[in-house]
Design a protein around this motif. Structure first.
Motif, PDB file in Angstrom:
ATOM      1  N   PRO A   1      -5.168  43.758   3.331  1.00  0.00           N
ATOM      2  CA  PRO A   1      -4.120  43.350   2.389  1.00  0.00           C
ATOM      3  C   PRO A   1      -3.036  42.530   3.097  1.00  0.00           C
ATOM      4  O   PRO A   1      -2.629  42.857   4.212  1.00  0.00           O
ATOM      5  N   VAL A   2      -2.605  41.451   2.449  1.00  0.00           N
ATOM      6  CA  VAL A   2      -1.587  40.577   3.024  1.00  0.00           C
ATOM      7  C   VAL A   2      -0.592  40.157   1.944  1.00  0.00           C
ATOM      8  O   VAL A   2      -0.886  40.234   0.756  1.00  0.00           O
ATOM      9  N   THR A   3       0.569  39.714   2.389  1.00  0.00           N
ATOM     10  CA  THR A   3       1.539  39.051   1.534  1.00  0.00           C
ATOM     11  C   THR A   3       2.064  37.846   2.300  1.00  0.00           C
ATOM     12  O   THR A   3       2.000  37.794   3.539  1.00  0.00           O
ATOM     13  N   PHE A   4       2.586  36.874   1.577  1.00  0.00           N
ATOM     14  CA  PHE A   4       3.085  35.643   2.182  1.00  0.00           C
ATOM     15  C   PHE A   4       4.572  35.499   1.901  1.00  0.00           C
ATOM     16  O   PHE A   4       5.071  35.954   0.879  1.00  0.00           O
ATOM     17  N   SER A   5       5.238  34.828   2.811  1.00  0.00           N
ATOM     18  CA  SER A   5       6.644  34.497   2.629  1.00  0.00           C
ATOM     19  C   SER A   5       6.838  33.029   2.994  1.00  0.00           C
ATOM     20  O   SER A   5       6.412  32.588   4.060  1.00  0.00           O
ATOM     21  N   LEU A   6       7.478  32.286   2.099  1.00  0.00           N
ATOM     22  CA  LEU A   6       7.764  30.881   2.362  1.00  0.00           C
ATOM     23  C   LEU A   6       9.008  30.785   3.228  1.00  0.00           C
ATOM     24  O   LEU A   6      10.067  31.298   2.867  1.00  0.00           O
ATOM     25  N   LEU A   7       8.880  30.143   4.383  1.00  0.00           N
ATOM     26  CA  LEU A   7      10.015  29.983   5.283  1.00  0.00           C
ATOM     27  C   LEU A   7      10.676  28.624   5.128  1.00  0.00           C
ATOM     28  O   LEU A   7      11.884  28.492   5.268  1.00  0.00           O
ATOM     29  N   ASP A   8       9.867  27.597   4.852  1.00  0.00           N
ATOM     30  CA  ASP A   8      10.405  26.249   4.717  1.00  0.00           C
ATOM     31  C   ASP A   8       9.430  25.394   3.929  1.00  0.00           C
ATOM     32  O   ASP A   8       8.216  25.612   3.998  1.00  0.00           O
ATOM     33  N   ILE A   9       9.946  24.442   3.192  1.00  0.00           N
ATOM     34  CA  ILE A   9       9.126  23.450   2.511  1.00  0.00           C
ATOM     35  C   ILE A   9       9.743  22.093   2.799  1.00  0.00           C
ATOM     36  O   ILE A   9      10.964  21.946   2.791  1.00  0.00           O
ATOM     37  N   SER A  10       8.888  21.124   3.111  1.00  0.00           N
ATOM     38  CA  SER A  10       9.393  19.832   3.535  1.00  0.00           C
ATOM     39  C   SER A  10       8.480  18.720   3.042  1.00  0.00           C
ATOM     40  O   SER A  10       7.306  18.943   2.777  1.00  0.00           O
ATOM     41  N   GLY A  11       9.031  17.528   2.964  1.00  0.00           N
ATOM     42  CA  GLY A  11       8.255  16.369   2.558  1.00  0.00           C
ATOM     43  C   GLY A  11       7.711  15.578   3.731  1.00  0.00           C
ATOM     44  O   GLY A  11       6.923  14.657   3.546  1.00  0.00           O
ATOM     45  N   SER A  12       8.128  15.937   4.938  1.00  0.00           N
ATOM     46  CA  SER A  12       7.626  15.211   6.110  1.00  0.00           C
ATOM     47  C   SER A  12       7.112  16.198   7.151  1.00  0.00           C
ATOM     48  O   SER A  12       7.620  17.311   7.278  1.00  0.00           O
ATOM     49  N   ILE A  13       6.120  15.748   7.890  1.00  0.00           N
ATOM     50  CA  ILE A  13       5.519  16.612   8.906  1.00  0.00           C
ATOM     51  C   ILE A  13       6.498  16.857  10.060  1.00  0.00           C
ATOM     52  O   ILE A  13       6.503  17.924  10.662  1.00  0.00           O
ATOM     53  N   ASN A  14       7.358  15.879  10.346  1.00  0.00           N
ATOM     54  CA  ASN A  14       8.299  16.040  11.465  1.00  0.00           C
ATOM     55  C   ASN A  14       9.326  17.130  11.179  1.00  0.00           C
ATOM     56  O   ASN A  14       9.628  17.951  12.054  1.00  0.00           O
ATOM     57  N   ALA A  15       9.884  17.155   9.979  1.00  0.00           N
ATOM     58  CA  ALA A  15      10.838  18.204   9.624  1.00  0.00           C
ATOM     59  C   ALA A  15      10.146  19.562   9.616  1.00  0.00           C
ATOM     60  O   ALA A  15      10.722  20.568  10.033  1.00  0.00           O
TER      61      ALA A  15
ATOM     62  N   MET B   1       0.832  -1.172   0.000  1.00  0.00           N
ATOM     63  CA  MET B   1       0.000   0.000   0.000  1.00  0.00           C
ATOM     64  C   MET B   1       0.883   1.244   0.000  1.00  0.00           C
ATOM     65  O   MET B   1       1.819   1.359   0.771  1.00  0.00           O
ATOM     66  N   VAL B   2       0.558   2.156  -0.868  1.00  0.00           N
ATOM     67  CA  VAL B   2       1.344   3.369  -1.022  1.00  0.00           C
ATOM     68  C   VAL B   2       0.596   4.530  -0.387  1.00  0.00           C
ATOM     69  O   VAL B   2      -0.582   4.737  -0.644  1.00  0.00           O
ATOM     70  N   GLY B   3       1.291   5.263   0.457  1.00  0.00           N
ATOM     71  CA  GLY B   3       0.674   6.435   1.072  1.00  0.00           C
ATOM     72  C   GLY B   3       0.765   7.630   0.143  1.00  0.00           C
ATOM     73  O   GLY B   3       1.531   7.640  -0.824  1.00  0.00           O
ATOM     74  N   PHE B   4      -0.017   8.628   0.418  1.00  0.00           N
ATOM     75  CA  PHE B   4       0.031   9.847  -0.370  1.00  0.00           C
ATOM     76  C   PHE B   4       1.294  10.616  -0.041  1.00  0.00           C
ATOM     77  O   PHE B   4       1.692  10.709   1.115  1.00  0.00           O
ATOM     78  N   LYS B   5       1.924  11.151  -1.062  1.00  0.00           N
ATOM     79  CA  LYS B   5       3.120  11.970  -0.875  1.00  0.00           C
ATOM     80  C   LYS B   5       2.689  13.424  -0.777  1.00  0.00           C
ATOM     81  O   LYS B   5       2.009  13.947  -1.656  1.00  0.00           O
ATOM     82  N   ASN B   6       3.058  14.062   0.306  1.00  0.00           N
ATOM     83  CA  ASN B   6       2.659  15.441   0.557  1.00  0.00           C
ATOM     84  C   ASN B   6       3.867  16.348   0.701  1.00  0.00           C
ATOM     85  O   ASN B   6       4.980  15.888   0.959  1.00  0.00           O
ATOM     86  N   ARG B   7       3.630  17.622   0.555  1.00  0.00           N
ATOM     87  CA  ARG B   7       4.602  18.653   0.864  1.00  0.00           C
ATOM     88  C   ARG B   7       3.966  19.560   1.910  1.00  0.00           C
ATOM     89  O   ARG B   7       2.767  19.823   1.882  1.00  0.00           O
ATOM     90  N   TYR B   8       4.787  20.012   2.830  1.00  0.00           N
ATOM     91  CA  TYR B   8       4.331  20.900   3.897  1.00  0.00           C
ATOM     92  C   TYR B   8       5.056  22.226   3.746  1.00  0.00           C
ATOM     93  O   TYR B   8       6.286  22.263   3.680  1.00  0.00           O
ATOM     94  N   LEU B   9       4.289  23.298   3.668  1.00  0.00           N
ATOM     95  CA  LEU B   9       4.848  24.629   3.492  1.00  0.00           C
ATOM     96  C   LEU B   9       4.682  25.415   4.792  1.00  0.00           C
ATOM     97  O   LEU B   9       3.572  25.518   5.313  1.00  0.00           O
ATOM     98  N   VAL B  10       5.779  25.927   5.307  1.00  0.00           N
ATOM     99  CA  VAL B  10       5.730  26.817   6.468  1.00  0.00           C
ATOM    100  C   VAL B  10       5.760  28.232   5.908  1.00  0.00           C
ATOM    101  O   VAL B  10       6.731  28.635   5.258  1.00  0.00           O
TER     102      VAL B  10
END
Length: 154
Positions: free
Chosen positions: A96-110, A1-10
């Motif tokens: 009005p808002v703007t966003f900044s990406l601080l981190d992107i990761s493939g695991s929830i723990n990181a 069984m294959v789990g879904f591959k996700n990305r997590y954006l901080v």
């Protein structure tokens, strides 16, 4: 069984400093209004098919209303589309808002580690910028937010 591959954006949300927040009710960033703004941006920029494909695993996992830090989950296939839509969000509610990406990761723990580190630093900065004693209410709210990060799961 294959789990879904996700990305997590901080992501960090910046409110417009030129807006007079004293006159209006200040905007409170929540999972609901953040999710709605991102979904509206996906719909506007990528259409209904883009929104439908992105909704498969899209979720705002965490929002800290004090430090304006958030964690967003998207599928590996659609994370760039979600990221692009986030950068095109110009307002939440009428603020009005703007966003900044601080981190992107493939695991929830990181992602949790990066978010904890950023949140703690941002809260220290918040306390210095406030130049008033932080109330027990704010300290308790921040502690609750840090606990929410620690218990995040897929």
């Amino acid at each position: 069984m294959v789990g879904f591959k996700n990305r997590y954006l901080v992501m960090e949300v910046f409110l417009d400093p030129n807006k007079d927040l004293a006159a209006d009710e200040p905007i409170i960033i929540t999972q609901f209004n953040l999710s709605k703004a991102i979904k509206d941006s996906i719909l506007t920029n990528f259409g209904e098919c883009g929104l439908a494909s992105s909704l498969n695993s899209f979720q705002v996992k965490y929002v800290n209303p004090i430090t304006k830090l958030c964690i967003i989950r998207a599928s590996r296939e659609d994370h760039q589309k979600v990221w692009a839509a986030i950068t095109m969000v110009r307002s939440i509610g009428n603020c009005p808002v703007t966003f900044s990406l601080l981190d992107i990761s493939g695991s929830i723990n990181a992602c949790k580690k990066a978010a904890l580190k950023c949140d703690e630093l941002k809260f220290e900065q918040y306390k210095l910028m406030a130049q008033v004693q932080t109330t027990d209410d704010i300290l308790q709210q921040m502690q609750n937010c840090l606990e929410k990060i620690k218990v995040l799961e897929h």
